[in-house]
Design a protein around this motif. Sequence first.
Motif, PDB file in Angstrom:
ATOM      1  N   VAL A 125      24.880  33.068  19.562  1.00 59.74           N
ATOM      2  CA  VAL A 125      26.079  33.546  18.747  1.00 59.74           C
ATOM      3  C   VAL A 125      27.434  33.153  19.283  1.00 59.74           C
ATOM      4  CG1 VAL A 125      27.307  35.421  17.414  1.00 59.74           C
ATOM      5  CG2 VAL A 125      24.664  34.923  17.286  1.00 59.74           C
ATOM      6  N   SER A 128      27.826  28.915  20.005  1.00 62.02           N
ATOM      7  CA  SER A 128      27.933  28.047  18.987  1.00 62.02           C
ATOM      8  C   SER A 128      27.898  28.504  17.674  1.00 62.02           C
ATOM      9  CB  SER A 128      26.543  26.914  19.489  1.00 62.02           C
ATOM     10  OG  SER A 128      25.479  27.637  19.268  1.00 62.02           O
ATOM     11  N   GLY A 129      27.411  30.068  17.450  1.00 59.41           N
ATOM     12  CA  GLY A 129      27.422  30.565  15.979  1.00 59.41           C
ATOM     13  C   GLY A 129      26.091  30.071  15.623  1.00 59.41           C
ATOM     14  N   TRP A 130      26.075  30.539  14.124  1.00 61.26           N
ATOM     15  CA  TRP A 130      24.717  30.276  13.488  1.00 61.26           C
ATOM     16  C   TRP A 130      24.892  30.356  11.875  1.00 61.26           C
ATOM     17  CZ3 TRP A 130      21.325  34.450  16.126  1.00 61.26           C
ATOM     18  CH2 TRP A 130      21.263  35.649  15.799  1.00 61.26           C
ATOM     19  N   LEU A 131      23.759  30.004  11.113  1.00 54.84           N
ATOM     20  CA  LEU A 131      23.613  30.354   9.866  1.00 54.84           C
ATOM     21  C   LEU A 131      22.591  31.249   9.548  1.00 54.84           C
ATOM     22  CD1 LEU A 131      24.186  26.687   8.864  1.00 54.84           C
ATOM     23  CD2 LEU A 131      24.919  28.360   7.222  1.00 54.84           C
ATOM     24  N   THR A 132      22.651  32.526   9.072  1.00 54.64           N
ATOM     25  CA  THR A 132      21.648  33.216   8.994  1.00 54.64           C
ATOM     26  C   THR A 132      21.496  33.732   7.309  1.00 54.64           C
ATOM     27  OG1 THR A 132      22.998  35.125   9.607  1.00 54.64           O
ATOM     28  CG2 THR A 132      21.620  34.127  11.115  1.00 54.64           C
ATOM     29  N   LYS A 279      21.828  24.119  11.369  1.00 52.09           N
ATOM     30  CA  LYS A 279      23.011  23.542  10.977  1.00 52.09           C
ATOM     31  C   LYS A 279      22.714  22.119  10.281  1.00 52.09           C
ATOM     32  CE  LYS A 279      26.243  26.105  14.249  1.00 52.09           C
ATOM     33  NZ  LYS A 279      27.066  25.818  15.214  1.00 52.09           N
TER      34      LYS A 279
ATOM     35  N   PHE B 319      31.826  27.040   5.022  1.00 53.76           N
ATOM     36  CA  PHE B 319      30.984  26.042   5.844  1.00 53.76           C
ATOM     37  C   PHE B 319      31.633  24.525   5.601  1.00 53.76           C
ATOM     38  CE2 PHE B 319      27.595  22.574   5.371  1.00 53.76           C
ATOM     39  CZ  PHE B 319      27.120  23.152   6.274  1.00 53.76           C
ATOM     40  N   TRP B 330      30.855  28.962  14.829  1.00 52.86           N
ATOM     41  CA  TRP B 330      31.147  29.496  13.854  1.00 52.86           C
ATOM     42  C   TRP B 330      29.836  30.227  12.986  1.00 52.86           C
ATOM     43  CZ3 TRP B 330      28.120  27.153  10.034  1.00 52.86           C
ATOM     44  CH2 TRP B 330      27.677  25.917  10.173  1.00 52.86           C
ATOM     45  N   ILE B 331      29.891  31.137  11.926  1.00 52.73           N
ATOM     46  CA  ILE B 331      28.986  31.781  11.608  1.00 52.73           C
ATOM     47  C   ILE B 331      28.893  31.768   9.875  1.00 52.73           C
ATOM     48  CG2 ILE B 331      28.032  34.213  11.087  1.00 52.73           C
ATOM     49  CD1 ILE B 331      28.523  34.543  14.101  1.00 52.73           C
ATOM     50  N   CYS B 332      27.910  31.267   9.317  1.00 54.97           N
ATOM     51  CA  CYS B 332      27.767  31.326   8.013  1.00 54.97           C
ATOM     52  C   CYS B 332      26.732  32.401   7.486  1.00 54.97           C
ATOM     53  CB  CYS B 332      27.838  30.316   7.238  1.00 54.97           C
ATOM     54  SG  CYS B 332      29.354  29.441   7.014  1.00 54.97           S
TER      55      CYS B 332
END
Lengths: 426, 558
Positions: A125, A128-132, A279, B319, B330-332
């Motif tokens: 996190v 690089s972060g994430w999509l959840t 991603k 996004f 970044w986070i989505c």
Amino acid sequence: MDDFAQASAVENVTCPFCGLLCDDLTVERDTAGALRVGKNGCSRSITFFERGTPPLLPRLGGEDASLQDAIAGAAEFLRRAHHPLIAGLGTEVQGMRAVTSLADKLGATIDHMHSKGFMRNLLVVQNSGWLTTTLTEVRNRVDLLVIIGTDVVSLLPRFFERVVWNRDSLFGQDTAQREIVYLGGQNIDTTAGIAPDGRKPEVLPCEPERLPEVAAALRALVAGKKLAATEIAGIATTALEKLAERLKTARYSVFTWSARAMDFPHAELTVQNITETIKILNQTTRSSGLPLGGNDGDVSINQVSAWISGYPVRTSYGSGHPEYDPYHFSTDRLIDRGEADVLVWISTFDPGRIPPATNLPTIVLGHPGMKFDQEPDIFIPVGVPGMDHRGVLFRMDGVVALPIDRLRSSTLPSLGEVLAAIEQAL
Amino acid sequence: MLLKLTGGTVYDPAHGIDGQVMDIYVRDGRIVDRPREGERIDQEYDLTGKVVMAGAIDMHTHIGGGKVNIARTLLPEDHRGDPVDHTELTRAGCGHVAPSTLTTGYRYAEMGYTAGFEPAVLPLNARQAHLEMGDTPIIDKGGYVMLGNDDLFLRMLAAQKDQNAINDYVAWIIHATQAMGIKVVNAGGISAFKFNQRMLDLDEKNAYYQVTPRQVLKTLARAVYELGVPHPLHVHGNNLGVPGNVETTLNTIAGVEGYPLHLTHIQFHSYGTEGDRKFSSGAARIAEAINRNKHVSADVGQILFGQTVTASGDNMSQFRNAGHAHPDKWICMDIECDAGCGVVPFKYKDQNFVNALQWAIGLEIFLLVEDPWRIFLTTDHPNGAPFTSYPHLIRLLMDKTFRNEIFSRIHPDAQKMSTLASIDREYSLYEIAIMTRAGAARLVGLHDRGHLGVGAAADITVYTDDPDREKMFAKPDYVFKDGELVVRNGKVVKVTWGATHAVKPEFDRGIEKEIAKYFDTYHTVKMDHVKVTEQHIAEDGRNHVIVQACKGRRERTA
Ligand code: SF4
Ligand SMILES: [Zn+2]
């Protein structure tokens, strides 16, 4: 006000014993206050709810003591300490609020018993972060579920019942047709992934420590690269290619993994290969991660720590302001290197989570059923949140927070009450 | 307990008071007319020569809830630059773009603010928002709850449910989440993103429900109005950040058929496509539309140069913009068939053409909207800049020389595309008091705040009049919260905990049967467990709910 002396069956109880936070249980109470799980339990909830909690006094140096004396004793240890470590942290939101207040006052360092796994996700996190996604989205949308290196159900027993094989869903999907792929790991029990019509999940096993290769290969394939190797860690490259194709055509794939189970060096890079795969997929379709967790309050206490201090745990208040260091401030490291001089260990849900072996003066605030190999200097039994007192817990997805209720009469103080009293006595 | 604040120069626009020297009396936290016969004055403050206003109210600031905490977790490197030590009085934390809750409360109070409203409470995440706001000291709090991307509402709309049923659902959500109002973010778009749509214009259909953002906006604006909720529908428009979105915004204003509407961070929705770079200012057209449409208000969402983090429910836009993340992470998130969120750190640079023009567009809007009762001072904290930059922003509005000096240093092509330097307007203290106090309280529906009339809560800020308005507004001499002195010389001297404001519109509770069944069948929580009660909010032992009046349910309007 409930009359806890009466026998009764409480409906729609929220179960605090794993990160799913099922809120549909029926729990029966007899006149003696013993609890029995009626409807909608699982083996884990039955073990935890039905465990007897003998009325138990605090112990000072192994001898029974009054709560007052135990609190005074704990305050005395902490007053003398230079670098107290408050760890375990098996508690809920209100308990954690009291922990942060005490830690701020003492200049203590805080860490959670499951941080080792939790940090593998957190490092990703913060890099690089994430999509959840969250449980209700999964329940209504998932068409391809990729489970990486875990059976899910030993951590979260009702996972498939609650969000995969649910009959009704919002967007006209035939949920029985959902595709399940177990990727990586060995001898994983995949029976929960069998569809209601008997259709078996796809299983692509590999040795657990070779998961990094598999995750990297899948990422490369999804990114459109070709692999020269014909197999990756025993999995045929063609099988991975097929999976990559399915992911691209799926409308809402979900990846799930247990960072705790990835017990090999630099597992965060494997997590990152998964999250970066997600991603890439989102450039053309929808795909999301669903990291498993939430047990013993790990999600809850990190949420509280983040809003109170700006940082998750592995944070020290030693220099007057919070400092975060996911390596340096680990429980093991602080104990091994002799950097902490008192250990406060907290586990209110699970009596099996005892403190690590150490020569440090140790204060345990925990489930009354705790049995120690090494008697702590002070043991203060506290109530179980969601059984003995109210509280708030976050679910595994970190979005939904639910109240947990009191179910029986109890003479045990809550963790928050004990910590506030210790803070007062400083 | 009776306080006397003697001889200050008072700005109280709710009562038309513009710089009048007068005394103010405060008894037990409320402003009173004068002492009773023979009543002793317990404490007197000599405010001769000082500027006195009600406590400031931030009507749109992201201070609590899931996405804010994600932003905190995402950015340890930013916190390290602004560590906050604990003191005898205050607890440790961190500041800058995503401050800890404790530091947020202290710093707002130290700037003379006594209330802040979290504008993006997700129904399924409301408990977290209230927990965080409960750990935000001194100031009052409240939230607008997000609808318009939740499955149940879109389903009702698609089924052409009667407006009264919709109103009941909207009211139920307000009750269940202890909210002050309703916000809609990228109407229908967050939901559309879950069906893999990447844009959704005002008249484009959500692929699944076949309803348009226009329908969502109109139905919700009408619901809020008919329920008598004082705060108009709070709208984060579609197409945030997209060049040309000025058309969407103008159509949005026209599309709600006269129902009250608040357009938030309108700067991000005021972009044209003129010029070589196909990016231009739509500020003049937007300001003109606001000036003409009395049912519309807006807050600006000013950007200021430097590092910040954007945290939004609009994961469709986030996004799309994630490529600009700075630092690059970044986070989505898709959330509970209810909403979404996206967190993207961002650095605005004065030598970047787009950023420089965004800065100018925001200021143009501030200066071209004529009625200060309908335009509000925000940076959309932290999306445009952290709230701690408000004193700087106030100086930009009040000091033309200062403004033009900075303007002359931004990207030269942006200067060419902006009329800012030709605008002479400077805000007066009275106008600042309107936009940050009287107007904000009226807009949010805080009947007893934002003014200094008899019966008002004694939230009062005292400044030293200084031609350097940034200095003046950064460090008030005194801040009183509910009659208690909480800040002296810009430093917290007492920690109180404020309260949470909510509205309770009347509705037909029969709707619960349907909602409960829906949750049982499709969700992973029970309806009853979604509800945040007043008792839950009071459970931390220091917070409580203040119910602000709704003007009463209106009959169906059409
Ligand atoms: S799955 Fe988890 S939350 Fe659900 S009943 Fe079992 S232990 Fe409790
Ligand atoms: Zn905003």
